[in-house]
Design an enzyme around this catalytic site. Structure first.
Site, PDB file in Angstrom:
ATOM      1  N   ASP A 399     -17.897 -70.399   7.609  1.00 60.51           N
ATOM      2  CA  ASP A 399     -16.775 -71.121   7.002  1.00 60.51           C
ATOM      3  C   ASP A 399     -16.214 -72.051   8.070  1.00 60.51           C
ATOM      4  O   ASP A 399     -15.667 -71.606   9.081  1.00 60.51           O
ATOM      5  CB  ASP A 399     -15.718 -70.117   6.537  1.00 60.51           C
ATOM      6  CG  ASP A 399     -14.581 -70.763   5.778  1.00 60.51           C
ATOM      7  OD1 ASP A 399     -14.352 -71.980   5.949  1.00 60.51           O
ATOM      8  OD2 ASP A 399     -13.888 -70.048   5.014  1.00 60.51           O
ATOM      9  N   HIS A 400     -16.342 -73.360   7.827  1.00 61.73           N
ATOM     10  CA  HIS A 400     -15.942 -74.333   8.854  1.00 61.73           C
ATOM     11  C   HIS A 400     -14.438 -74.343   9.096  1.00 61.73           C
ATOM     12  O   HIS A 400     -13.962 -74.953  10.065  1.00 61.73           O
ATOM     13  CB  HIS A 400     -16.408 -75.740   8.445  1.00 61.73           C
ATOM     14  CG  HIS A 400     -17.022 -76.506   9.580  1.00 61.73           C
ATOM     15  ND1 HIS A 400     -16.440 -76.568  10.825  1.00 61.73           N
ATOM     16  CD2 HIS A 400     -18.164 -77.229   9.657  1.00 61.73           C
ATOM     17  CE1 HIS A 400     -17.208 -77.319  11.619  1.00 61.73           C
ATOM     18  NE2 HIS A 400     -18.257 -77.725  10.930  1.00 61.73           N
ATOM     19  N   ARG A 401     -13.677 -73.659   8.251  1.00 62.34           N
ATOM     20  CA  ARG A 401     -12.229 -73.583   8.468  1.00 62.34           C
ATOM     21  C   ARG A 401     -11.863 -72.619   9.593  1.00 62.34           C
ATOM     22  O   ARG A 401     -10.789 -72.749  10.195  1.00 62.34           O
ATOM     23  CB  ARG A 401     -11.524 -73.169   7.182  1.00 62.34           C
ATOM     24  CG  ARG A 401     -11.658 -74.163   6.037  1.00 62.34           C
ATOM     25  CD  ARG A 401     -11.083 -73.593   4.752  1.00 62.34           C
ATOM     26  NE  ARG A 401     -11.828 -72.417   4.298  1.00 62.34           N
ATOM     27  CZ  ARG A 401     -11.510 -71.708   3.215  1.00 62.34           C
ATOM     28  NH1 ARG A 401     -10.460 -72.057   2.470  1.00 62.34           N
ATOM     29  NH2 ARG A 401     -12.235 -70.657   2.866  1.00 62.34           N
ATOM     30  N   CYS A 403     -13.802 -71.894  12.354  1.00 61.10           N
ATOM     31  CA  CYS A 403     -14.314 -72.276  13.673  1.00 61.10           C
ATOM     32  C   CYS A 403     -15.028 -73.615  13.570  1.00 61.10           C
ATOM     33  O   CYS A 403     -15.304 -74.109  12.476  1.00 61.10           O
ATOM     34  CB  CYS A 403     -15.254 -71.212  14.227  1.00 61.10           C
ATOM     35  SG  CYS A 403     -16.862 -71.150  13.403  1.00 61.10           S
TER      36      CYS A 403
END
Length: 429
Positions: A399-401, A403
């Site tokens: 999940d790019h949110r 890291c």
């Protein structure tokens, strides 16, 4: 006169809102004991037997096989002898229900399932009837009937038999005391004289039970989580050699999955931000202190994700034992809803399907998943020379949110280093 009490579908845990009726275990007019299973239902997590907290005569059943029943809706009504219920019928208030005993694993008195009442009581309450609030159903004298016991306790065995129109009374059990096991059913179904199932007609297949839950969860994950994937090839030769050396010693055998699980917990100790999830409203990130490691496993009901609790506190041998236990339970249909929920990180060994790579959808609401492809001989430059090595592809979806790419890349590189040089793990012990 008896008191008619209504038993509704209880909350089977983990926020489930309903369950599908798989098979009725009792009939109208049958005498049942307290905590006797009356119906087998399928939730989004597992197939379970539901025990009734009342003992008496079944006067009505609600819901046909294949129908979904909401939590709190009536399942059965039972005519209970005077004094058994906490309130008189005239008050028409729900009874205080007894706690369920192990989702239907409580033992029942011998023959209680097949005791019947007279024909008059049976005709007075058909299977789909709603019991009136005014009249009291009379209980006729019990007529003893020889019990027709089928020696099978596994919901999976019953389901396989039902799907193939196999009468379990014709199957000889090879288990203890004649218990019918899965292999007994499969032996009959694969025998030359077994009838060939008719081809399934084309049409719309409804999403139900586990398949429906998986579809909803994956759709939500794909819609809500901005996922990204990175991958790297790794030389797993040293890891496979270590496994072979460990398995030459006395004690339980160590699986590749157990080694990968141990590597995963070590990597999460170094990159704890990946053991997290975003809050439902998207306003914050929850950092989990414990690693509850989910792993993908194939079962008769489809793909499930059992969870090893507190995996970070387990050594490789204990991890292997728990992974093996949960895998076997999933394959036999014995896994419980609690063992399929609460994961914080998932390990997906899709190499067992003979494929090299994958970009899986995250197991919502988790923030990361490690994927491992098949380990297979490939040309590889080793110590400056071309050689044939055992190579695998590792992929990491996150999940790019929670890291950025640097953290995800660092995690995956650490995992790859541990695969290529298992001694690296000693620094984490």
């Amino acid at each position: 006169m008896p008191v008619v009490r209504e038993f509704t579908l209880p909350d089977l845990g983990e926020g489930l809102t309903g369950a599908e009726v798989v098979r009725w275990l009792v009939e109208v007019g049958e005498v049942i004991a307290v905590d006797q299973p009356v119906v087998e239902v399928e939730t989004a997590k597992a197939v379970v037997e539901v025990p009734c907290p009342y003992g008496g005569v079944v006067t009505a059943r609600f819901g046909a096989e294949g129908e979904e029943i909401p939590v709190g809706a009536p399942l059965v009504t039972v005519a209970v002898a005077p004094g058994e219920g906490p309130q008189p019928l005239a008050e028409q208030e729900p009874a205080v229900e007894r706690p369920l005993v192990g989702y239907g694993v409580a033992e029942r008195p011998a023959g209680a399932r097949r005791a019947r009442v007279g024909a008059g009581a049976r005709s007075a309450a058909p299977a789909a009837a709603v019991v009136s609030a005014a009249p009291v159903v009379p209980v006729a004298p019990v007529v003893p009937v020889a019990p027709a016991v089928v020696a099978v306790i596994s919901p999976l065995v019953r389901r396989i038999a039902r799907e193939h129109d196999l009468d379990l009374r014709t199957v000889a059990g090879s288990g203890p005391d004649g218990l019918i096991l899965r292999r007994d059913v499969e032996r009959v179904l694969t025998a030359p004289a077994a009838p060939v199932a008719a081809p399934v007609a084309e049409g719309v297949v409804p999403l139900r039970g586990l398949r429906k839950a998986v579809a909803e969860k994956l759709t939500r994950s794909h819609r809500e989580i901005p996922a990204a994937t990175c991958w790297v090839d790794a030389d797993a030769t040293a890891l496979m050699e270590l496994r072979a050396e460990l398995n030459r010693a006395a004690g339980p055998k160590i699986s590749v999955l157990a080694l990968l699980a141990r590597i995963s917990t070590a990597a999460l100790a170094r990159f704890p931000e990946l053991n997290s999830s975003v809050t439902p409203d998207g306003s914050g990130i929850v950092r989990h202190t414990a690693v509850h490691l989910g792993f993908a496993a194939q079962s008769e009901r489809g793909l499930v994700v059992p969870v090893v609790r507190d995996a970070h506190a387990l050594g490789t041998e204990h991890l292997g034992a728990e992974l093996a236990r949960l895998t076997e339970a999933a394959r036999e249909g014995r896994i419980t809803p609690a063992e399929l929920t609460g994961g914080t990180f998932t390990l997906n060994n899709y190499g067992v399907f003979g494929v090299d790579g994958s970009t899986p959808i995250l197991n919502h609401p988790e923030a990361a998943m490690l994927g491992v492809g098949r380990i297979t001989p490939k040309p590889w430059v080793h110590q400056g020379e071309l050689a044939v090595r055992q190579v695998t592809q590792l992929s990491f979806t996150f999940d790019h949110r929670v890291c950025d790419g640097g953290t995800a890349g660092g995690f995956l590189r650490f995992v790859a280093d541990c695969v290529e040089q298992p001694g690296t793990l000693l620094r984490q012990l």
